[in-house]
Design an enzyme around this catalytic site. Sequence first.
Site, PDB file in Angstrom:
ATOM      1  CE1 TYR A   1      -3.719  -1.621   6.171  1.00 28.08           C
ATOM      2  CE2 TYR A   1      -3.498   0.476   5.369  1.00 28.08           C
ATOM      3  CZ  TYR A   1      -3.167  -1.046   4.708  1.00 28.08           C
ATOM      4  OH  TYR A   1      -3.816  -1.517   3.884  1.00 28.08           O
TER       5      TYR A   1
ATOM      6  CB  SER B   1      -0.636  -0.157   1.352  1.00 28.65           C
ATOM      7  OG  SER B   1      -1.105   0.561   1.390  1.00 28.65           O
TER       8      SER B   1
HETATM    9  N1  LIG Z   1      -8.604  -0.797  -0.382  1.00 26.51           N
HETATM   10  C1  LIG Z   1      -7.132  -0.043  -0.173  1.00 26.51           C
HETATM   11  O1  LIG Z   1      -8.038   1.073  -0.589  1.00 26.51           O
HETATM   12  C2  LIG Z   1      -6.169  -0.730   0.014  1.00 26.51           C
HETATM   13  C3  LIG Z   1      -5.398   0.094  -0.795  1.00 26.51           C
HETATM   14  C4  LIG Z   1      -3.977  -0.250  -0.812  1.00 26.51           C
HETATM   15  C5  LIG Z   1      -3.704  -1.692  -0.425  1.00 26.51           C
HETATM   16  N2  LIG Z   1      -4.920  -2.749  -0.030  1.00 26.51           N
HETATM   17  C6  LIG Z   1      -4.733  -3.624  -0.113  1.00 26.51           C
HETATM   18  O2  LIG Z   1      -4.753  -4.896  -0.735  1.00 26.51           O
HETATM   19  C7  LIG Z   1      -5.883  -5.817  -0.256  1.00 26.51           C
HETATM   20  C8  LIG Z   1      -6.972  -6.030   0.125  1.00 26.51           C
HETATM   21  O3  LIG Z   1      -7.675  -5.295   0.303  1.00 26.51           O
HETATM   22  P1  LIG Z   1      -9.412  -5.399   0.159  1.00 26.51           P
HETATM   23  O4  LIG Z   1      -9.565  -3.907  -0.672  1.00 26.51           O
HETATM   24  O5  LIG Z   1      -9.453  -6.072  -1.142  1.00 26.51           O
HETATM   25  O6  LIG Z   1     -10.203  -5.049   1.513  1.00 26.51           O
HETATM   26  P2  LIG Z   1     -10.978  -6.813   1.057  1.00 26.51           P
HETATM   27  O7  LIG Z   1     -12.033  -6.843   0.612  1.00 26.51           O
HETATM   28  O8  LIG Z   1     -11.047  -5.935   3.272  1.00 26.51           O
HETATM   29  O9  LIG Z   1      -9.970  -7.588   1.611  1.00 26.51           O
HETATM   30  C9  LIG Z   1      -9.295  -8.339   2.975  1.00 26.51           C
HETATM   31  C10 LIG Z   1      -8.852  -9.585   3.354  1.00 26.51           C
HETATM   32  O10 LIG Z   1      -8.303  -9.532   4.068  1.00 26.51           O
HETATM   33  C11 LIG Z   1      -8.639 -11.224   5.192  1.00 26.51           C
HETATM   34  N3  LIG Z   1      -8.041 -11.033   6.218  1.00 26.51           N
HETATM   35  C12 LIG Z   1      -8.213 -10.292   7.039  1.00 26.51           C
HETATM   36  N4  LIG Z   1      -7.552 -10.623   8.057  1.00 26.51           N
HETATM   37  C13 LIG Z   1      -7.331 -12.051   8.009  1.00 26.51           C
HETATM   38  C14 LIG Z   1      -6.806 -13.212   9.119  1.00 26.51           C
HETATM   39  N5  LIG Z   1      -6.852 -13.048   9.377  1.00 26.51           N
HETATM   40  N6  LIG Z   1      -6.656 -14.024   8.155  1.00 26.51           N
HETATM   41  C15 LIG Z   1      -6.857 -14.551   6.486  1.00 26.51           C
HETATM   42  N7  LIG Z   1      -7.741 -13.287   5.905  1.00 26.51           N
HETATM   43  C16 LIG Z   1      -7.679 -11.853   6.484  1.00 26.51           C
HETATM   44  C17 LIG Z   1      -9.832 -11.040   4.560  1.00 26.51           C
HETATM   45  O11 LIG Z   1     -10.561 -11.834   4.939  1.00 26.51           O
HETATM   46  P3  LIG Z   1     -12.093 -12.328   5.673  1.00 26.51           P
HETATM   47  O12 LIG Z   1     -13.307 -12.513   4.734  1.00 26.51           O
HETATM   48  O13 LIG Z   1     -12.363 -14.019   6.293  1.00 26.51           O
HETATM   49  O14 LIG Z   1     -12.502 -11.196   6.440  1.00 26.51           O
HETATM   50  C18 LIG Z   1     -10.481 -10.421   2.698  1.00 26.51           C
HETATM   51  O15 LIG Z   1     -10.135 -11.596   2.221  1.00 26.51           O
HETATM   52  C19 LIG Z   1      -5.354  -5.921   1.643  1.00 26.51           C
HETATM   53  O16 LIG Z   1      -4.035  -5.991   1.778  1.00 26.51           O
HETATM   54  C20 LIG Z   1      -5.918  -4.087   1.604  1.00 26.51           C
HETATM   55  O17 LIG Z   1      -4.431  -3.764   2.923  1.00 26.51           O
HETATM   56  C21 LIG Z   1      -6.284  -1.979  -0.190  1.00 26.51           C
END
Ligand SMILES: NC(=O)c1ccc[n+]([C@@H]2O[C@H](COP(=O)([O-])OP(=O)(O)OC[C@H]3O[C@@H](n4cnc5c(N)ncnc54)[C@H](OP(=O)(O)O)[C@@H]3O)[C@@H](O)[C@H]2O)c1
Length: 251
Positions: free
Chosen positions: A157, A144
Site C-alpha cells: 500500500y 497518505s
Molecule cells: N483511512 C485511512 O486511515 C486513510 C489514511 C490516509 C489516506 N487514506 C486514503 O483516503 C482515501 C479514502 O479512504 P477512506 O478511509 O475514506 O476509505 P473507504 O471508506 O474504504 O473508501 C475507499 C473508497 O475507494 C473505493 N474503491 C476501492 N477500489 C476501487 C475501484 N477499483 N474503483 C473505484 N473505487 C474504488 C471504494 O469504493 P467501493 O465502495 O466500491 O469499495 C471507496 O469508495 C483512500 O485513497 C485511502 O487510501 C485513508
Amino acid sequence: MKDAFGLPQSLLVLGGTSEIALATARRLIARRTRTVWLAGRPSSGLDEAAEKLRGLGAEVRTVAFDALDPAAHEDTLGKVFAEGDVDMVLLAFGTLGDQAHDERDPQAAVRVAQTNYTGAVSAGLVCASALQAQGHGSLVVLSSVAGERARRANFIYGSSKAGLDAFAQGLGDALYGTGVHVMVVRPGFVRTRMTAGLPEAPLATTPEAVAAAVELGLRRRAETVWVPGTLRMVMSALRHLPRGVFRRLPV
Ligand SMILES: NC(=O)c1ccc[n+]([C@@H]2O[C@H](COP(=O)([O-])OP(=O)(O)OC[C@H]3O[C@@H](n4cnc5c(N)ncnc54)[C@H](OP(=O)(O)O)[C@@H]3O)[C@@H](O)[C@H]2O)c1
C-alpha cells in the site's frame, strides 16, 4: 465557479462511497457546493451515499467508475465534464489490501498498485486535462503518510501511495499557472472502514478532521496538506532515520 474563498460550487468525487470523501462533501455542501457527482463502483452503498447528500440539499448524480478499468476513464469522466464545469475533483478511491496475504499473492498486490497508482494516473490525467480545458478548478488527491516512507507492515500500500503522491506533485507542477490547482492531502491513520479492526496509530484522526483540513487547504490554495498537521514534522524526522533504525521501530 469557485467563490472568492476557493470553495467549489460543483464537486466530482472519484470513490463515491469513501468515508473521507463523503465527510468532505458534507462539509462543502454546508458551505457552497450545490452539485455533486459520486463516481464509483455501482452498489447500494453508492446510491445511499447519494441519497444522504441529496437530503442536505445538493443535486447529486452517480456515475459508474472503476479505478481498475483505466481504458474507460476518458469516456466515463468526459461525460461528467460534458454536463458542466466541475470546480473540484476529489480523488478518493483506494484500497489498503491485506499486506500479509498480498505478499503471498502477487496478483492481489498488483490490484492494490493498479487501484491506488495506475488507476489514479489515468483518472488524474483525464480530470487534469478537463479542468485545464475549462481553465479553472482543483484536483484534490488523497495520498497518505504511508507513502512518505514504506513500512515493513504495509509496503505494498505504502509504495502505491508513494507513486500516487509523486505523480500528484508532478501534475501540480505541470499545471502551475494554468488556473488549475492540485492539492496533495496526506492523512495519517483515519478512523474509517478502511482501518476498522486495525490497531490505532498515534495521532489517529477522523474523516471530519480531514474534511476540515481540505476546506482550509482550498481556502489557502495549499499544495500539500497533512492531517493532523503535526504529522509533517513527525514524518520529516522519520524520513531521515537510518534504515537499520527505522526497520526496528514498531510502526
Ligand atoms: N483511512 C485511512 O486511515 C486513510 C489514511 C490516509 C489516506 N487514506 C486514503 O483516503 C482515501 C479514502 O479512504 P477512506 O478511509 O475514506 O476509505 P473507504 O471508506 O474504504 O473508501 C475507499 C473508497 O475507494 C473505493 N474503491 C476501492 N477500489 C476501487 C475501484 N477499483 N474503483 C473505484 N473505487 C474504488 C471504494 O469504493 P467501493 O465502495 O466500491 O469499495 C471507496 O469508495 C483512500 O485513497 C485511502 O487510501 C485513508
